[in-house]
Each structure stands twice: as structure tokens, then as C-alpha cells.
Design a protein around this motif. Structure first.
Motif, short mmCIF file in Angstrom:
data_model
loop_
_atom_site.label_atom_id
_atom_site.label_comp_id
_atom_site.label_asym_id
_atom_site.label_seq_id
_atom_site.Cartn_x
_atom_site.Cartn_y
_atom_site.Cartn_z
N TRP A 23 0.89 -1.11 -0.71
CA TRP A 23 0.04 0.08 -0.29
C TRP A 23 1.22 1.01 -0.03
O TRP A 23 0.19 2.12 -0.77
N ASP B 197 -8.01 -2.38 -1.80
CA ASP B 197 -7.12 -1.10 -2.01
C ASP B 197 -7.22 -0.22 -2.87
O ASP B 197 -6.91 1.42 -2.62
N ARG C 275 -10.08 1.88 -1.06
CA ARG C 275 -8.09 2.83 0.10
C ARG C 275 -7.82 4.22 -0.54
O ARG C 275 -8.13 4.55 0.01
#
Lengths: 355, 355
Positions: free
Chosen positions: A304, A340, A343
Motif C-alpha cells: 500500500w 486497496d 482505500r
């Protein structure tokens, strides 16, 4: 579907205050809009479940399934647009071209188009006969989607690559050879494909699409000379042919850092940037247009921290200037974790708006 | 080969008046120098005859054959340089990496490099032990070639892609993931590959190469951010590590239109341009450097008229300014007619010199 049937299904009035639609026009927004090319696809478990019972082609021929798959990422990821689920090759059947999408290979054309007779054999594209399920899906999506719907089409060069090569190609050698060896065949083919693409996009907007994106996925293989002399006139005709629709148009290709100026000249309110050029450099080249992009999709297969670093690098280059739609530089890769992506949507929205 | 043996084979003094060497330094020339990446290869029948009795690996391990194959295009095409016949992966054996070059696939690495132990297991590169035949071929070529000899090496990123992926890859996903997930392993790997590349190029120049080209073939897959933060320091170290040799250096990659400025900053007297950017745009980005390129190699599979039109377009953009080496934007494709290559050499030489 008849025009009457279309009229019977009322489509909500187009929005104009949505972030994406404002950013695409270069207007200020409360937060940078974000969506992902191939946001509907293998990265989502709910999509993979649909694919257990239907092929890609079957989904695009079933209005309910197509709408469902289009809306999946809107619900899960919080993206600012829905993009119609279809393949670049979807309209080819409407031209009378027999093709199949083979797992791990991509679209394969039974009889590649290489002679003037092959070109003449292409049928005029009649959207309501060719893609009724897609048009019906558009009305369903418009009723159910809280965010604007983008319609899309492959660009004439990219469609020509599929038709002429007949299958996957590394360097589009046959297509380029046709372009140079038989300019008349090339012109006839691009005439047909440009007309078909205009008709396809116009039908999508008539059915309710609030914006369109033209995917010229393979155009990055052309030299600027070939682009200018063997493609630009048709690309200008294409964008002129949808200009009166009043919806924002996005013009996207991969590997286009050296031809962005030509693409901007061809048309598009928004110019798509892949990840191989700095956003600021791309903006400088395309001048007054909005830009879309441009995070390396491969990053989402890694940690990330690298996604966050690169996303902030992209956003910071924009320097709070209006006219940026955040996206990846190409489609979501199959191994991407949807968490992800969600996010990343939050990161972009919270990064600060260009006012 | 020992240092004594090297000394025993006298190498002619380097030329400095050759067109290529002058153009690479930005000096005026009587005609634009021209050569072709992969000019020694499948396009030449005399090369195909050699390949009937020897594999690519065998050629690079036999000094006489290697020199012969290197000189073939010089004799047939009238190009302004010879480039050492080898593969980007040739030095990998000297690092203790077992690999094979498979027909239609390319280099395949038996045990891909993915952990810190894999990196530590790489042997220091000792050119005279690792590539004795190539170094001997260089002295043979120097004695026999009427034109300067360019040595070459793959760049650390491109070598890392081969080592980490282990075989062909579309998006170098594993390599990029390693770069982001394990910066320490990435740094250790690039340290080793940079040192090896410096040693490999220095040995080629010591043996007689009069210029070198660094092939960063896959670097066009990187975003400018990744290039700057995860590669640039090593590329600068690489060019600094060969700067004292006094030979012109060329820095080439494919799909690099968006990172040419970073590449120029990394190093190279000459910056290679692929065909997907106008030469004039590339020159503007790389500033004071010479440029090499940039005809689309695919054109040579089609009619001569298209080759001529594009070659004149490339040459005219240079506007008689010194510092241009004519080349293709990537390697000669296998189906190319060598007569067209020879004709192209004549066209370039006759187009007019930059004085």
C-alpha cells in the motif's frame, strides 16, 4: 428495441453537478473525482461469481447482468462514475464480423479484414439492432446509479488492429502495412469504423450515458508521422461527430507520451494519460484540456505504501488546478485487492479539492 | 584470456574522424551517420546460414563466428558502425546465472532472483573469465572493420527484469513489486548489476570498442516516479563509472517519451529515441545531447515509399543540426529485406550533411 420502447423507459435528466462531469469540463470540484478503467472486472469477487455462470460476451448481451456488473464497483468502491461494462470489440458483431473472446488470448476474428472486399462486406452499424442489451442496460444503470454513467467505444485505429491482425499482435505489423501499402483500403476501413463508432456512441448517449470515453488502446504503437497522416483526419471526424451531444468526451490511449499533442488536437475534453509520463508534463502538452490518470496499475499488486506515495505524487503535480480526473494509467489488473482500490478512492477524495 | 594475451594482440588506435564518433560528440559531419540496432541478425541471409550450424549462445562464445556475424552488415549494408554481436543476457552467465535462450520465447532463467540470498549468490563479474570470446572478437573486429565498433550492455533495470521475472513478461509486475516491497533487496541487486555492467563495458573498451551503448530496453514500463526514486541513482553511477574511458556513450530505451529528460540526466552523450516521439520533440527534451533514431522498424516490412517518406521526415526535423545518428527506433525485424536497409543507408548519406 424500437424507439417507442426506448421512450417508454424514462431516463433521469442528466446531472451536471457531479464531480466527474464538472472536472471533465475543467470546473472546480469539492474533491478530485476518481474511477478506474476495468473497475468492473476480475478484481471483484462479485464479478468473478457472475463469470462462473456467464462469459464476457454473454454479460454484454444480457441487459440485467450488464447493468449489475457495471454497478458492482460503484457500490463497493465509492468511485465517482459507472462505466458501461462492454469490450472494445463488442460492436464488431454489429458490423457482421464473427469473433470470439478467448480466455488468456483476447478477441480472435474468424476472417481478418485485409482486402477492399472485406471492407465492403462490413455491414452498416445499427446500434439498436446490434447492441440492444447494452442500450437497455444503460437505462437500467441510469435509474439505479448514484453517479454518472460513462459510455465508451474503441477508437477506429484500435478496432482496425483487431480486424486486420485477427488476433493478438505485438507490433501491429499487418495493420501498419495495410495503412502504407493500400491507402485506399485503409481509408475505406477507417471511414466505416469512424461512422460505426460515432453511431455507437450517439446511441449510448441517447440511451442515457452522461459522458463517453474513446479507447484508442493500441495507438501508442504509431509514430507521430503515421498518426498525423494516416489517422488524425478520422479522429477529428469522430470527435466532431459527437460534439453536438453536449456530453464530456475523454480520449485515452496507452504509450502515448510522444503523441499527446496530436491526440489533443484530434479531440476530447479530457485527455487520458498512461503512467509513463508525469501528469504535469502531460498537462503541459495538452494545453487547456482536462487530464485523466495516471497511477501505474502494477503498483496495486504491491504494498500500500507504494500506492499511496505514487497517488500523492500524481495529485500533488496537479497543484489544486481544476480539470483532473484521477484514474489508473491503464486498466485494473486481475490480482488487485478491491480493498486497496476502495482505500485509494478515499485517499483521492481526502487529498484536497481544486477550488 | 590473460592480460598478456590481450597485450599480444595489438589493437589499432581508435579513430576520431569517423562520422559516427563525431556525430555522437555533437560535431559536424560530411553526412549523417547511420546504423541499425540488430543489423546483424535474421534479416541477413549470411547470418541465417551461420545460425544453421550455431545457436545464438554458441556464436557469442566463439570469437571468430562472433566477429564474422558482427562484420556481415558492415560489408553488406554500408553502415557507419559495427556493433558487437551479443545478447543483453550474454554477461549473466558470468554472474553465475544459468539461463537459456529459447526460440520464440527469449531468455529463460532457471532460478529467478527474488531473495537477498539469490542476490548474494550472484558472482562478481570478471570479464576476462566470463566473456573471453567476446573480448577476443572485439580485437578481431577492430583489425578488420573499416568503421568504428560499438560495444554494448543491457542496463541494470532491464537485466533485473530478466533475472526477477525469469522469462517473458508483459508488465514486469514481479520486478516492480520487488522494487517496492523489498527496497533493500532491490538496492543490493542493482548494486551488483551496476558494478557488473561497468566492468563489462570497461572490458569491451579495453579490448578495443570505440563507443558503447547501454540498452535499457524495458525501462519504458516505469513511471517517472519509479525511475527517479528507484533507478536514477544507479544509472548515474553507471555512466559515471565509464566516463573516464573517453568513448562516446549512447543511452537507449523503448517507450521512453515520458522519461527522456530523466534518462538524459542519468547520462549518455547520445540519447536513443524510439519511433513514438518526433525527433524534434526528443531533441528539445534532451537538451544539449546528441540523439539517435528514430524510424519505425515496422515500416521496413512495407513499401519502400513509406520508408523513404518517414526517413526524410526524421532527417528534416534535425534541420542540419549536428548531433544526429540515424537509426531505427528499435531493432531490425526478422522479415526485413536487407536491400531496403542498404537503400536506406544510401538515402541517409545522400540526404545532406549537417555542417
Amino acid at each position: 428495441m424500437t424507439a417507442d420502447a426506448m421512450a417508454a423507459r424514462p431516463v433521469p435528466a442528466p446531472r451536471s453537478d457531479a464531480r466527474f462531469l464538472r472536472a471533465a469540463r475543467g470546473l472546480s470540484v469539492d474533491a478530485t473525482p476518481v474511477w478506474f478503467m476495468r473497475q468492473a472486472g476480475r478484481a471483484l469477487p462479485e464479478y468473478r461469481r457472475v463469470r462462473e455462470r456467464a462469459t464476457l460476451l454473454e454479460i454484454t448481451r444480457d441487459a440485467g447482468l450488464c447493468a449489475e456488473v457495471t454497478l458492482q464497483p460503484v457500490r463497493r468502491l465509492g468511485v465517482d462514475v459507472a462505466i458501461l461494462f462492454a469490450d472494445i470489440t463488442t460492436p464488431l458483431a454489429g458490423l457482421g464480423v464473427a469473433f470470439d473472446i478467448r480466455e488468456g488470448v483476447g478477441p480472435v476474428i474468424e476472417h481478418p479484414v485485409r482486402t477492399i472486399d472485406d471492407v465492403r462486406a462490413l455491414r452498416p452499424f445499427e446500434p439498436e439492432a446490434a447492441v440492444p442489451a447494452l442500450l437497455e442496460a444503460i437505462s437500467i444503470i441510469r435509474r439505479e446509479s448514484p453517479v454518472p454513467l460513462i459510455g465508451f467505444a474503441g477508437a477506429p485505429f484500435t478496432l482496425a488492429c483487431y480486424l486486420v491482425e485477427g488476433g493478438p499482435s505485438r507490433d501491429f505489423g499487418r495493420t501498419k502495412r495495410l495503412m502504407h501499402e493500400d491507402p485506399a483500403i485503409w481509408a475505406a476501413l477507417l471511414d466505416r469504423l469512424t461512422e460505426a463508432t460515432i453511431g455507437y456512441l450517439r446511441a449510448q448517449v441517447a440511451a442515457g450515458a452522461e459522458a463517453v470515453q474513446v479507447f484508442d488502446s493500441w495507438v501508442g504503437g504509431l509514430s507521430p508521422l503515421d498518426y498525423e497522416r494516416r489517422l488524425l483526419p478520422w479522429m477529428r471526424r469522430l470527435f466532431a461527430g459527437i460534439a453536438d451531444l453536449g456530453v464530456p468526451t475523454t480520449h485515452f490511449g496507452v504509450g502515448t507520451a510522444g503523441i499527446l499533442g496530436l491526440q489533443a488536437y484530434a479531440g476530447g475534453d479530457v485527455i487520458g494519460l498512461d503512467w509513463r509520463i508525469a501528469l504535469a508534463d502531460g498537462r503541459r502538452i495538452v494545453g487547456d484540456r482536462a487530464v485523466q490518470g495516471n497511477l501505474d496499475p502494477t503498483l496495486l499488486l504491491g504494498p500500500w505504501e507504494a500506492v499511496e506515495e505514487a497517488a500523492r505524487w500524481v495529485l500533488d503535480q496537479n497543484d489544486r488546478r481544476p480539470g483532473h480526473v484521477f484514474n489508473l494509467g491503464h486498466g485494473v489488473l486481475p490480482g488487485t485487492d478491491p480493498d486497496d482500490l476502495a482505500r485509494l478512492v478515499d485517499l483521492v477524495h481526502n487529498h484536497g479539492a481544486s477550488r
